[in-house]
Write an enzyme that holds these catalytic residues in place. Structure first.
Site, PDB file in Angstrom:
ATOM      1  N   HIS A   5      31.903  44.237  31.987  1.00 17.41           N
ATOM      2  CA  HIS A   5      30.831  44.228  30.980  1.00 17.41           C
ATOM      3  C   HIS A   5      29.429  44.073  31.548  1.00 17.41           C
ATOM      4  CE1 HIS A   5      30.913  39.868  31.615  1.00 17.41           C
ATOM      5  NE2 HIS A   5      29.730  39.850  31.060  1.00 17.41           N
ATOM      6  N   ARG A   6      29.295  43.720  32.826  1.00 24.52           N
ATOM      7  CA  ARG A   6      27.964  43.454  33.384  1.00 24.52           C
ATOM      8  C   ARG A   6      27.090  44.703  33.367  1.00 24.52           C
ATOM      9  NH1 ARG A   6      26.179  38.094  34.346  1.00 24.52           N
ATOM     10  NH2 ARG A   6      27.980  36.859  34.949  1.00 24.52           N
TER      11      ARG A   6
END
Length: 354
Positions: free
Chosen positions: A203-204
Site C-alpha cells: 500500500h505504500r
C-alpha cells in the site's frame, strides 16, 4: 487530565485500542477520527472489533492530495483543541493525521505526545518520513519503541522528553493473539491451510504511485508458484486498475477484501511467509515469528532484519523471488519491549503534569 487523541488510519486504531484501554482508567480521553481511512473495512471494523470507544469527533476528511488532506485536518483539529482545551494532544506514527494533529497542537502551545517517535527510513521521498521527522521536532513527549529510535533522535539533537517505552503494537498483539488463534474463520472462509500460503500486503505510495515498481512486484508474484493471498488496500486496487494491470492473470493469486485486525493476525500467524511494504506488518510478522520479505529500499524497523527474519528486496523482481524462496530460521530476539507500553504511557503523562 484530558487527552485529545488523533486517529486516522488502520495502524493507529490498533495502537489506540491498547493505549486507550489503559489510560481511560485515570484520564478523560476524547478521540478525533480524521477520516483518512474511511472505507468500512479499513476503519469501522477496527473500532468494533477492538472495542475502541466511539470517536467523539469524526472529521470525514477522506482521501486527497497530501496538502489538501493535511490542511483540512489541521483547520478542523485546531477548532476542536480550542473548544476542548486538552492537557495533551496524542498522536501515533507517521500519517497525515499525525502531522496535522501535531501542528495544530504546536501552534496552540498544547503539549504533544508522539507514540512511535524516532523512527527513520532515511528516505525523504516517503511522505511518512517527512511526517515523522516534523512531528518529532515539535513534540513534547517522544515515546520511542526501540533503542534505535532513541539514537535517531540523539543524532538529530533531540534529547528532552525522550523515552523508550517499547512498542505499543506488541501490547496489541499480546492482548489479541489468543482471540485470533481461537478464530479460524478467515482460513475456513478463504479455504486456506496453515503454512501453505504467502500473505501479501502492498500500500505504500512509493510503490503504488510508481507504475514501474508495481510492474516489477507483480512480475515477481507471477514467478512465485505458491498460493498467494492478498487482502488488497482500496487505494492499491484503484491504482492497479488505473495502470491496467490484470491481477487475475497471476497464477495462484487470491485477492480478497481488506480484513479486520483479528483476521489479519490469523492470516499473518498462519502464513508460511509474508511479502509486504507495511511497517506494521513487518513487526507483526516478527512478533508471529513468520519470515518476512519487504519490497522497499529501506525500513524504519531495522531490528527485524536480524538473521533474515525480514529481507529487504526493493522492487527488483529477481530479489523478491529469491527472498521468498530462501529458507531462513531466525531466532527472533525480543527487542520491542515487554508488552507494557500502555502503562508506561500513562505513567509519563501523569509524571509530566505533576
Amino acid at each position: 487530565m484530558k487527552v485529545l487523541t488523533i486517529l486516522g488510519a488502520r495502524p493507529q486504531f490498533i495502537k489506540a485500542a491498547a493505549v486507550s484501554r489503559v489510560i481511560r482508567e485515570e484520564v478523560t480521553e476524547l478521540i478525533v477520527h480524521t477520516g483518512q481511512h474511511y472505507d468500512a473495512n479499513m476503519s469501522d471494523i477496527f473500532f468494533e472489533e477492538l472495542n475502541i470507544p466511539k470517536p467523539d469527533y469524526h472529521l470525514g476528511i477522506g482521501s486527497g492530495n497530501h496538502g489538501k488532506q493535511t490542511g483540512e485536518m489541521l483547520a478542523k483539529i485546531e477548532e476542536i483543541i480550542l473548544t476542548e482545551t486538552p492537557d495533551f494532544v496524542l498522536v501515533y506514527g507517521d500519517t497525515n493525521s499525525t502531522l496535522a494533529g501535531a501542528l495544530a497542537a504546536a501552534k496552540l502551545h498544547v503539549p504533544i505526545v508522539h507514540i512511535e517517535a524516532g523512527l527513520r527510513s532515511f528516505n525523504k521521498k516517503m511522505p511518512e518520513e517527512v511526517n515523522r521527522i516534523l512531528t518529532d521536532h515539535i513534540s513534547t513527549l517522544l515515546l520511542c519503541p526501540t533503542d534505535t529510535a532513541i539514537q535517531n533522535l540523539t543524532n538529530e539533537h533531540i534529547s528532552e522528553g525522550v523515552y523508550n517505552v517499547g512498542d505499543v503494537m506488541y501490547d496489541a498483539v499480546l492482548y489479541n493473539k489468543e482471540l485470533a488463534a481461537s478464530s479460524t474463520t478467515i482460513l475456513e472462509r478463504e479455504n486456506l491451510t496453515a503454512k501453505d500460503y504467502l500473505l501479501i500486503t502492498i500500500h505504500r505510495a512509493e510503490n503504488t504511485d510508481d507504475v514501474d515498481r508495481m510492474k516489477s512486484i507483480l512480475d515477481a508474484f507471477s514467478q512465485i508458484p505458491d498460493k498467494k493471498v492478498w487482502p488488497i488496500h482500496p487505494r492499491t486496487k484503484h491504482k492497479l486498475e488505473d495502470y491496467g494491470f490484470k491481477l487475475d492473470q497471476i497464477p495462484n493469486l487470491y485477492v480478497i477484501e481488506p480484513v479486520g485486525y483479528l483476521d489479519m493476525l490469523s492470516l499473518e500467524t498462519n502464513a508460511k511467509k509474508i511479502v509486504t511494504d507495511s511497517g506494521g506488518v513487518q513487526k507483526e510478522a516478527y512478533f508471529a515469528e513468520v519470515p518476512c520479505v519487504t519490497v522497499r529500499d529501506q525500513t524504519e524497523w531495522v531490528e527485524t532484519l536480524i538473521e533474515d527474519a525480514n529481507i529487504l528486496t526493493g522492487t527488483d523482481t529477481d530479489k523478491i523471488v529469491a527472498a521468498v524462496n530462501k529458507k531462513v530460521t531466525p531466532s527472533y530476539t525480543p527487542v520491542f519491549g515487554d508488552g507494557k507500553t500502555s502503562e508506561k504511557v500513562l505513567a509519563l503523562l501523569k509524571e509530566y503534569l505533576a
